[in-house]
Design a protein around this motif. Structure first.
Motif, PDB file in Angstrom:
ATOM      1  N   ARG A  19       0.770  -1.171   0.094  1.00 47.09           N
ATOM      2  CA  ARG A  19       0.246   0.202   0.012  1.00 47.09           C
ATOM      3  C   ARG A  19       0.752   1.172   0.680  1.00 47.09           C
ATOM      4  N   ASN A  31       1.728   2.510  -3.624  1.00 43.13           N
ATOM      5  CA  ASN A  31       0.736   3.580  -4.386  1.00 43.13           C
ATOM      6  C   ASN A  31       0.327   4.548  -3.271  1.00 43.13           C
ATOM      7  N   LEU A  53      -1.429   4.325  -0.549  1.00 44.46           N
ATOM      8  CA  LEU A  53      -2.785   4.031   0.061  1.00 44.46           C
ATOM      9  C   LEU A  53      -2.018   4.431   1.340  1.00 44.46           C
ATOM     10  N   ARG A  65      -2.489  10.913  -8.808  1.00 40.23           N
ATOM     11  CA  ARG A  65      -3.238  10.421  -9.272  1.00 40.23           C
ATOM     12  C   ARG A  65      -3.470  10.102 -10.876  1.00 40.23           C
ATOM     13  N   ARG A  83      -1.942   6.648 -11.171  1.00 46.87           N
ATOM     14  CA  ARG A  83      -2.299   5.292  -9.893  1.00 46.87           C
ATOM     15  C   ARG A  83      -3.408   4.712 -11.165  1.00 46.87           C
ATOM     16  N   LEU A  84      -3.922   6.172 -11.790  1.00 46.22           N
ATOM     17  CA  LEU A  84      -5.302   6.212 -13.301  1.00 46.22           C
ATOM     18  C   LEU A  84      -4.792   5.341 -14.667  1.00 46.22           C
ATOM     19  N   ALA A  90      -2.793  -0.625 -10.836  1.00 48.24           N
ATOM     20  CA  ALA A  90      -3.578  -0.748 -10.978  1.00 48.24           C
ATOM     21  C   ALA A  90      -3.140  -2.132  -9.255  1.00 48.24           C
ATOM     22  N   MET A  91      -4.579  -1.927  -9.222  1.00 48.44           N
ATOM     23  CA  MET A  91      -4.553  -2.984  -7.447  1.00 48.44           C
ATOM     24  C   MET A  91      -5.336  -3.799  -7.434  1.00 48.44           C
ATOM     25  N   PHE A 150      -7.275  -6.242  -4.898  1.00 46.32           N
ATOM     26  CA  PHE A 150      -7.689  -6.646  -3.397  1.00 46.32           C
ATOM     27  C   PHE A 150      -7.604  -8.332  -2.881  1.00 46.32           C
ATOM     28  N   ARG A 155     -10.799  -5.862 -13.424  1.00 47.69           N
ATOM     29  CA  ARG A 155     -11.062  -4.620 -13.026  1.00 47.69           C
ATOM     30  C   ARG A 155      -9.297  -3.818 -13.132  1.00 47.69           C
ATOM     31  N   GLY A 156      -8.087  -4.447 -12.687  1.00 45.80           N
ATOM     32  CA  GLY A 156      -6.968  -3.920 -12.600  1.00 45.80           C
ATOM     33  C   GLY A 156      -6.584  -3.840 -14.552  1.00 45.80           C
TER      34      GLY A 156
END
Ligand SMILES: Nc1ncnc2c1ncn2[C@@H]1O[C@H](COP(=O)(O)OP(=O)(O)OP(=O)(O)O)[C@@H](O)[C@H]1O
Ligand SMILES: [Mg+2]
Lengths: 416, 312
Positions: free
Chosen positions: A72, A75, A77, A101, A104-105, A109-110, A112, A177-178
């Motif tokens: 974490r 990136n 977090l 941003r 991250r964009l 990607a992450m 979980f 999604r990643g």
């Protein structure tokens, strides 16, 4: 190869005065002592590593060892207390909100552990999310999201809610999604630990398959050594916030840095970690046309082996053993054709030892050929058994009278 | 026996009078007048509209709404209840009360939801806000009727302002609660994909908090209705006024008519907003559903390849 991620001296302290805690650690206090004296928790402590482009870097450690904190921090977090993070040379810790941003964009990607899918969005909308916040036009992002869903085999489920999918499928949505944002770096925090073992194995294979095609740079967190060994190009073993060893699977299993790593790796099935190349010896063979039984015997004695490969015009033709020689001619210098066994165990350099185990149990040397069918080496049973000797989990030998043994073991239990 | 007040009394009443009459009223008169303008505008518009709609048309519309968001049962109940309200002759007053309630709830939402969001985002703000909300909820409305009359005068709008003060806390509290109870990992995921705080709010927090916010809206609505009679004390009209005048003249019949109107209106609004909040859980095939099913192109019931698909 370029270094995609470089992390230097990265630390994280949960508490009000990180500098004080870090100072204490530098003076040799342990994590527990710092906690007792200052009430601050050391999450991660002076970690250094770099990950190359296209590499899968696995961080493995027990619960509470700081794996999540580490990933974490990458990136942001979680903000690091000290140290340096660079992606493609670009400083991450100093980046302002807009740059962060953007990173991250577009870049990171992450995925979980507990999927973290948005329950109020459909599968497709979940996969689209990264593109939506990047303000990609609706039609394009839908196309890209569907493409990502196709990659993980879930395109047919696009309009469902995540809650209607099984755990394994939900995690594939998480993966999609990643992937949808087409990141260069994927951070995966124990993505498969919420899945049951069978599905986990499937997902690992699927990830390896995807990785072969996509060549992302992946930082993968796990607490399962088997998973680490399966997936990792390199593996870091983490303990109490520190890296105790970083290396390939073979380095870690074959050469543990300390007792902690050794304790982890002692139960590992070495036959699945080491590959044929690691025990391979230079090829020894004689050209069929230029030799005879006597020469073969002399060579066998010289090498101290029981079997030898034969070539015909440079290509592997077969195997002669002392036994086949004796049976064929009963001595003398007759033609070798009759003594040669054309079927012989073969392997590729990248195969794991488990795959040649049966042949070795039968006492035969394994011929190692590369992709172009060139004869590149020999694996002798002795070398394999020597390497596996420390391994308690080695499969039982094929010809051992295990039936009797088992019966003998069972008998006292029955009478008791 | 001696007690402190024998020797000394704090002149709290004088202080409050001085502050309100001597400072607040003369200095801020214009501000208080200005605050009333939007409320009055909305109220008059709504009242005009509701009075203008013929009773059968309004009933039909509300019945359809009840059917769409809730069930056939509630639609039937709505039909009967509205018919009763009309038959006992309090239809115009019911519409006035409805206009007042809707106005009050609208302004509660406009003020309350942003306050709730702000409270959810900043712990400090929530800490400061909490005692204020506690006071708003425990102080008897009669206490602030007097300053309201002083500041705003009497009439419909001051009545609605009193109603807003009384009914505001639940929507703030529940908005705050709803946003705070959005799972941390979802927020983290949203940020990890590069969302701005505003995108996190609109894409993740508000949609997931919606049910809780709707529950707050429902409570606010019920509190606003329960203020109908009290607001009539300072000049608000509608059903509350019927009850209030009935009380004054000991006219138990009129009071009952007004009371029944309030109860029926409350029940209808309560059920409808509750159904909105618990969106699409268990309900018998509703109107919306029926219509949707009618127009939908038949989708495949089961997507192909359920478990363990492999990647191509
Ligand atoms: N927000 C926090 N505040 C205080 N301490 C924390 C916080 N997050 C983590 N820690 C501490 O940091 C240490 C590392 O935690 P972390 O979550 O990184 O472990 P982990 O290796 O991911 O464990 P797991 O396998 O259980 O997920 C633990 O001692 C934990 O108590
Ligand atoms: Mg963790």
């Amino acid at each position: 190869m370029t270094e995609k991620i470089v992390v230097k001296n990265l630390s994280k302290v949960f508490g009000d005065d990180p500098d004080q805690a870090l100072e204490m650690i530098r003076k040799g206090k342990t994590k527990d002592e710092v906690l007792a004296e200052t009430g601050q928790t050391i999450g991660v402590q002076s970690v250094n590593f770099s990950v190359e482009e296209g590499e899968v870097f696995v961080v493995m450690g027990l619960s509470g060892s700081g794996k999540s904190t580490l990933v974490r921090m990458l990136n942001r977090l979680i903000e690091a207390s000290e140290g340096e993070i660079r992606f493609d040379g670009q400083d991450m810790r100093g980046a302002d909100a807009a740059t962060l941003r953007k990173l991250r964009l577009e870049k990171i990607a992450m995925v979980f552990q507990h999927f973290a899918l948005f329950p109020h969005k459909s599968v497709l909308e979940n996969v689209e999310y990264g593109l939506k916040v990047a303000r990609v036009p609706a039609a394009e992002r839908r196309e890209r999201a569907l493409e990502a869903l196709r990659k993980v085999g879930l395109a047919a489920w696009a309009d469902r809610r995540p809650a209607t999918l099984s755990g394994g499928m939900q995690q594939r949505v998480g993966l999609a999604r990643g992937l949808a944002v087409d990141p260069e770096i994927l951070l995966m925090d124990e993505p498969f630990s919420a899945l049951d073992p069978l599905i986990r194995r499937d997902m690992q294979n699927e990830l390896l398959e995807l990785q072969r095609e996509l060549r992302k740079t992946i930082v993968f967190i796990t607490h399962d050594l088997d998973e680490a060994l399966t997936l990792g190009d390199r593996i870091a073993i983490m303990k109490e916030g520190r890296f105790v060893q970083v290396g390939t699977a073979e380095e870690i299993v074959g050469n543990p840095a300390d007792d902690y790593v050794a304790a982890f790796t002692q139960d590992v099935d070495r036959a699945r970690v080491f590959d044929v190349a690691s025990v391979m010896e230079p090829p020894e063979a004689l050209e069929l046309a230029e030799t005879d039984a006597g020469a073969v015997r002399a060579r066998l004695d010289e090498l101290g082996r029981d079997a030898l490969h034969l070539l015909r015009d440079g290509a592997l033709a077969g195997l002669v053993t002392r036994r086949s020689l004796a049976q064929a001619a009963g001595g003398g210098g007759g033609p070798l054709e009759g003594a040669m066994v054309p079927e012989m165990p073969r392997a590729r350099p990248g195969d794991v030892l488990r795959q040649v185990y049966d042949a070795c149990s039968a006492g035969l040397p394994v011929a190692v050929c590369d992709e172009e069918e060139r004869f590149v080496g020999v694996v002798t049973p002795e070398a394999v058994f020597e390497l596996l000797a420390e391994d308690k989990n080695a499969p039982e030998e094929e010809d051992a009278p295990d039936g009797e043994e088992k019966a003998a073991e069972a008998a006292p239990a029955l009478s008791a | 026996m001696w007690q402190p007040s024998d020797s000394f009394e704090i002149p709290l009443d004088v202080w409050v009078e001085t502050v309100i009459k001597g400072w607040l009223v003369p200095n801020f008169r214009d501000l208080f007048q200005a605050v009333q303008v939007p409320i009055t505008t909305v109220l008059e518009g709504l009242d005009l509209a509701l009075q203008a709609i013929p009773m059968p048309l309004f009933t039909l519309a509300l019945v359809l709404v009840a059917w769409a968001v809730a069930s056939r049962g509630l639609a039937l109940f709505t039909l009967v209840a509205l018919a009763v309200v009309d038959l006992i002759g309090v239809w115009p007053q019911t519409m006035t009360t409805l206009a007042m309630i809707l106005t009050a709830v609208l302004f509660c939402a406009i003020v309350g939801v942003p306050l709730g969001i702000a409270a959810a985002r900043r712990d400090g703000f929530e800490k400061g806000l909490r005692p204020v909300l506690d006071i708003m909820q425990t102080i008897p409305p009669f206490v602030y009727l007097v300053p309201i009359v002083m500041l705003f005068g009497v009439g419909m709008t001051p009545g609605i302002i009193a109603t807003i003060i009384f009914a505001l806390p639940p929507i703030i509290r529940l908005t705050n609660l709803g946003i705070r109870s959005v799972p941390e990992d979802l927020i983290e995921a949203a940020y990890a994909f590069g969302s701005s705080p505003r995108q996190v709010l609109w894409e993740v927090q508000l949609p997931l908090a919606l049910r809780t916010i709707m529950a707050g809206l429902n409570q606010t609505l019920m509190l606003a209705l329960s203020m109908a009679v009290i607001a009539a004390l300072i000049g608000a009209g509608g059903l509350g006024l019927i009850v209030y005048t009935g009380l004054g003249r000991l006219d138990v019949g009129a009071a009952t008519e007004g009371g029944l109107g309030i109860v029926l209106l409350a029940m209808i609004l309560d059920r409808i907003t509750q159904a909105l909040g618990s969106e699409s859980t268990t309900k018998s095939p509703g109107l919306l559903e029926t219509l949707k099913a009618f127009f939908r192109i038949r989708a495949p019931a089961n997507p192909p390849g359920s478990g363990g698909q492999s990647v191509s």
